[in-house]
Design an enzyme around this catalytic site. Structure first.
Site, short mmCIF file in Angstrom:
data_model
loop_
_atom_site.label_atom_id
_atom_site.label_comp_id
_atom_site.label_asym_id
_atom_site.label_seq_id
_atom_site.Cartn_x
_atom_site.Cartn_y
_atom_site.Cartn_z
N HIS A 1 108.88 61.74 21.81
CA HIS A 1 107.74 60.92 21.41
C HIS A 1 107.52 59.76 22.39
O HIS A 1 106.42 59.55 22.91
CB HIS A 1 108.01 60.39 20.00
CG HIS A 1 106.90 59.58 19.42
ND1 HIS A 1 106.04 60.08 18.47
CD2 HIS A 1 106.52 58.30 19.62
CE1 HIS A 1 105.18 59.15 18.12
NE2 HIS A 1 105.45 58.05 18.81
N GLU A 2 108.58 59.00 22.66
CA GLU A 2 108.46 57.83 23.53
C GLU A 2 108.23 58.23 24.99
O GLU A 2 107.48 57.56 25.71
CB GLU A 2 109.70 56.95 23.41
CG GLU A 2 109.86 56.29 22.05
CD GLU A 2 108.65 55.43 21.67
OE1 GLU A 2 108.10 54.74 22.56
OE2 GLU A 2 108.25 55.47 20.51
N HIS B 1 104.59 58.81 25.51
CA HIS B 1 103.82 57.57 25.68
C HIS B 1 103.91 57.07 27.12
O HIS B 1 102.91 56.73 27.75
CB HIS B 1 104.36 56.48 24.75
CG HIS B 1 103.97 56.64 23.31
ND1 HIS B 1 102.69 56.94 22.92
CD2 HIS B 1 104.70 56.50 22.16
CE1 HIS B 1 102.64 57.00 21.59
NE2 HIS B 1 103.85 56.74 21.12
#
Length: 207
Positions: free
Chosen positions: A19-20, A23
């Site tokens: 997820h990170e 980003h």
């Protein structure tokens, strides 16, 4: 029980790391190298651990028999370095949940391609990983700081409302806790989850 907690935590860490990274990678591709320069454009989970969102909240939710969800230390993004700050804020915000949903799709596809896995321990771990990625995707779409939904909302709000919406930032964690305890959380969160379950054809009995 301890083994199950550890397994959930490891799976959640994998989901949060993807997820990170999404980003950071999206921000980098859109013109902001901040995450790369600060060592956050990595799949090393240690770089993304947040004591509250990655450890405390998931453990609390597990003992409350709620979905193991949470967040990592936010990837630093200098939105003014993006090619188009307001528009690109949307893509940076949506990239994390989209990455989790993509991982869930890939894991479920693996089980459908190799159905023999379904009856094995490995298959159950794969299914658990898919479900936790769905949970993380749905949770982060909630429009509450520091969750990604707040970035998405900020990217589409007219400028005259942004300052008012940004006042929620200092109270984000308390708002998350209040929403989790309210009926609103179940309605919104499980509505998103139900959509993904039907789309991926995950057995509803797993929930």
């Amino acid at each position: 029980m301890v083994f199950y907690i550890v397994l959930q935590f490891i799976t959640l860490m994998f989901a949060i790391t993807v997820h990170e990274f999404a980003h950071g990678w999206t921000a980098y591709k859109l013109g902001d190298p901040t995450a790369k320069y600060m060592g956050r454009l990595t799949l090393n989970p240690i770089a993304h651990i947040d004591p509250v969102g990655t450890i405390l909240l998931p453990l609390m939710l597990f003992f409350l028999r709620l979905p193991p969800i949470g967040w990592a230390k936010p990837v630093p993004v200098n939105f003014m370095s993006l090619n188009n700050p307001k528009r690109d804020m949307f893509w940076v915000g949506i990239s994390g949940p989209a990455a989790n949903f993509t991982v869930a799709c890939a894991l479920i596809a693996l089980l459908k391609i190799f159905p023999v896995l379904s009856s094995t321990v490995a298959g159950q771990v794969i299914l658990l990983a898919a479900i936790i990625n769905c949970f993380l995707c749905a949770f982060n779409l909630l429009p509450i700081p520091p969750l990604d939904g707040s970035r998405i909302i900020s990217s589409i709000l007219p400028y005259r409302y942004l300052a008012l919406y940004d006042r929620l930032q200092p109270y984000g964690f308390l708002l998350v806790i209040l929403v989790i305890w309210s009926g609103m959380f179940r309605k919104i969160f499980y509505g998103i989850i139900l959509f993904m379950v039907r789309f991926l054809d995950i057995p509803i009995s797993m929930f």
